[in-house]
Design a protein around this motif. Structure first.
Motif, short mmCIF file in Angstrom:
data_model
loop_
_atom_site.label_atom_id
_atom_site.label_comp_id
_atom_site.label_asym_id
_atom_site.label_seq_id
_atom_site.Cartn_x
_atom_site.Cartn_y
_atom_site.Cartn_z
N VAL A 14 11.11 -23.44 23.00
CA VAL A 14 12.27 -23.93 23.74
C VAL A 14 13.26 -22.80 23.98
O VAL A 14 13.83 -22.67 25.08
N ALA A 15 13.47 -21.96 22.97
CA ALA A 15 14.43 -20.86 23.09
C ALA A 15 13.99 -19.85 24.15
O ALA A 15 14.81 -19.38 24.96
N ILE A 16 12.70 -19.52 24.18
CA ILE A 16 12.22 -18.56 25.18
C ILE A 16 12.32 -19.14 26.58
O ILE A 16 12.74 -18.45 27.53
N VAL A 17 11.95 -20.40 26.74
CA VAL A 17 12.06 -21.03 28.05
C VAL A 17 13.52 -21.06 28.51
O VAL A 17 13.83 -20.77 29.68
N MET A 62 15.87 -18.98 27.57
CA MET A 62 16.26 -17.60 27.87
C MET A 62 15.79 -17.19 29.25
O MET A 62 16.54 -16.57 30.02
N ILE A 63 14.56 -17.54 29.59
CA ILE A 63 14.03 -17.21 30.92
C ILE A 63 14.85 -17.91 32.00
O ILE A 63 15.22 -17.30 33.01
N ALA A 64 15.16 -19.19 31.78
CA ALA A 64 15.94 -19.95 32.76
C ALA A 64 17.34 -19.35 32.91
O ALA A 64 17.84 -19.21 34.04
N ALA A 65 17.97 -18.98 31.79
CA ALA A 65 19.30 -18.37 31.85
C ALA A 65 19.25 -17.03 32.57
O ALA A 65 20.13 -16.70 33.38
N GLY A 66 18.20 -16.25 32.29
CA GLY A 66 18.06 -14.96 32.95
C GLY A 66 17.89 -15.08 34.45
O GLY A 66 18.50 -14.34 35.22
N VAL A 67 17.07 -16.04 34.87
CA VAL A 67 16.87 -16.27 36.30
C VAL A 67 18.19 -16.70 36.95
O VAL A 67 18.53 -16.25 38.07
N ALA A 68 18.96 -17.55 36.27
CA ALA A 68 20.25 -17.99 36.81
C ALA A 68 21.20 -16.81 36.96
O ALA A 68 21.93 -16.70 37.97
N ILE A 126 0.60 -16.00 27.77
CA ILE A 126 0.67 -14.58 28.11
C ILE A 126 1.59 -14.38 29.30
O ILE A 126 2.47 -13.52 29.30
N VAL A 127 1.39 -15.20 30.34
CA VAL A 127 2.22 -15.07 31.54
C VAL A 127 3.66 -15.47 31.27
O VAL A 127 4.60 -14.76 31.64
N LEU A 128 3.84 -16.61 30.60
CA LEU A 128 5.18 -17.15 30.42
C LEU A 128 5.98 -16.40 29.37
O LEU A 128 7.13 -16.00 29.63
N PHE A 129 5.39 -16.18 28.20
CA PHE A 129 6.16 -15.66 27.09
C PHE A 129 6.16 -14.14 26.97
O PHE A 129 6.93 -13.58 26.21
#
Length: 484
Positions: A159-162, A164-170, A244-247
């Protein structure tokens, strides 16, 4: 000694295996080790993770083929013994235990680095000593809730990585930052190009990249004793490409888009550094909590896994019988104590050489990990060659690209081991690895070589083996829960 304490019961559920396997790829290798791989290859490290991930996927498919056809508690250690011989099984089992020790050294080192984010004036070795004593002591108590605990810890990391990715994209899309440098995907090619250190940088990064995937092979151990391996193994293995792709690829692409790759250093987690440099202190603090939780989960799993692996080897007569001693709660107290003693070496190393210790330890772990992967591939090749065409056609979960994929992957793994010799920081890993294999070979011929059925077991162990085989299998899958 009681042959089967009540706490040593079979049965991780499918959700446990899936998330423990998923969590195995999310930990020190990603949260901290990625800084070293980024420094080596720049943005091209994304390609390195894709290539390395493809190789590991084929390793796991090869392991999955054997585990579905012949599920067993010993997993690849048993397969190496069965298809490559007892010496190969002996070396594989002990090298895997060695891997767990070395990986745990890397995890406790990373924990000390993370704590430095809040307490920069406190020597790192103090945090390392504290976590070894606390987590080690916890492993002496009952471990019946281990699978459930690791499930929730792994879920928290996912959940934390997802997030983080969402926050980074924003941040990239809407410019939600107060930093003083450019933010955007153009950072992936504007600072020296996608290959800032050329092909050599890409190749050298594999020494750290492959360390990040270490632990994924535990899928075979956890699922080997699962209630329904025909479903749980394929389900867990097939998630590998997604993670691999996501994380790795997506997460690191976001990190290097938020901040030019050359600004990443090994003073802490690059995930925390990036949000801190963007002026988002609260996000950096939250992420530091996440990486600390990830490190604690990894250390706990490493200590427990190494203890159970050595316990299982003692059951098979490949380790001293004393390693089978359990507490009333079912914890193998002697092997846990051995792990704690070995981790005290990490305290000393963090005191003597705090700057270079992680790269050295991770490269040694890479040697042990890649060696185990090679033995998995070789065992699967040997198993296939003993099958008739009809038997191969009946395989329920055959590894793809046979036999050329296996040949190419074995060559790739050999190349990674050779690669360790070309850097002064990682060369010690190759030397340690060669000495380790020579030492194990000598010990095998002096002590571990079976001379007759049941040789190597004490009379008590020999009598207990029959009882153990008829009783519910030990919970080796939980014991080998993957390190993040």
């Amino acid at each position: 000694m009681t042959a089967q304490p009540a706490t040593l019961s079979r049965g991780l559920k499918a959700r446990h295996i899936r998330f423990i396997a998923l969590g195995s790829a999310i930990g020190t290798g990603l949260f901290y080790g990625s800084s070293e791989s980024i420094k080596a290859a720049g943005p091209a490290v994304l390609l390195a993770y894709l290539i390395g991930g493809a190789a590991v996927f084929l390793v796991l498919r090869s392991l999955g083929e054997m585990a579905v056809s012949d599920p067993c508690a010993g997993s690849f250690g048993e397969y190496a013994t069965k298809y490559l011989g007892p010496l190969a099984g002996f070396i594989t089992g002990w090298t895997y235990a060695f891997e767990m020790v070395i990986v745990c050294l890397a995890d406790v080192t990373a924990f000390g680095v993370y704590m430095g984010f809040w307490f920069p004036g406190v020597p790192r070795w103090i945090w390392v000593l504290a976590v070894v004593l606390v987590v080690g002591t916890m492993n002496l108590f009952s471990v019946k809730v281990f699978g459930e605990l690791e499930f929730w810890l792994s879920l928290a990391k996912v959940v934390a990585i997802v997030a983080m990715i969402a926050a980074g994209v924003a941040i990239i899309v809407f410019g939600l930052h107060s930093g003083h440098h450019h933010v955007g995907i153009s950072n992936l090619w504007n600072h020296g190009g996608f290959f800032p250190h050329g092909g050599q940088g890409l190749i050298m990064s594999f020494a750290v990249v492959m360390f990040a995937f270490g632990g994924t092979e535990i899928i075979g151990v956890t699922a080997g004793e699962a209630q329904n391996p025909e479903k749980t193994i394929p389900s867990a293995v097939n998630w590998i490409p997604l993670r691999i792709v996501l994380f790795y690829v997506l997460a690191l692409a976001v990190i290097m888009s938020l901040n030019p790759w050359q600004n990443v250093d090994s003073a802490g987690s690059p995930f925390v550094q990036i949000f801190s440099s963007l002026g988002i202190g609260s996000a950096a603090t939250v992420l530091n909590v996440v990486v600390i939780v990830a490190a604690l989960s990894a250390i706990n799993s490493d200590i427990f896994a190494a203890g159970r692996i050595m316990y299982g080897m003692a059951e098979r007569g490949q380790a001293p019988a004393a390693m089978r001693k359990l507490t009333r709660g079912g914890a193998p107290w002697l092997t846990v104590s051995i792990m704690m003693g070995a981790l005290l070496l990490g305290v000393l190393l963090n005191y003597l050489m705090p700057e270079n210790i992680f790269l050295i330890i991770s490269s040694i772990a890479t040697f042990a990990t890649v060696w185990v992967w090679m033995m998995i591939l070789l065992a699967q090749v040997a198993a296939r060659r003993k099958m008739s065409a009809e038997e191969q056609a009946k395989l329920k979960y055959p590894a793809p690209f046979w036999p050329y994929g296996q040949i190419v992957t074995i060559a790739f793994m050999v190349g990674v081991l050779v690669l360790l010799a070309f850097s002064s920081d990682t060369r010690v890993a190759l030397l340690v690895g060669v000495v380790w294999l020579a030492l194990l070979s000598g010990l095998y011929y002096l002590w571990g070589r079976p001379r007759k059925p049941g040789a190597g077991l004490t009379q008590e162990a020999s009598q207990e083996r029959t009882a153990v085989e008829e009783a519910p299998a030990p919970d080796l899958e939980t014991a080998s829960a993957a390190r993040p």
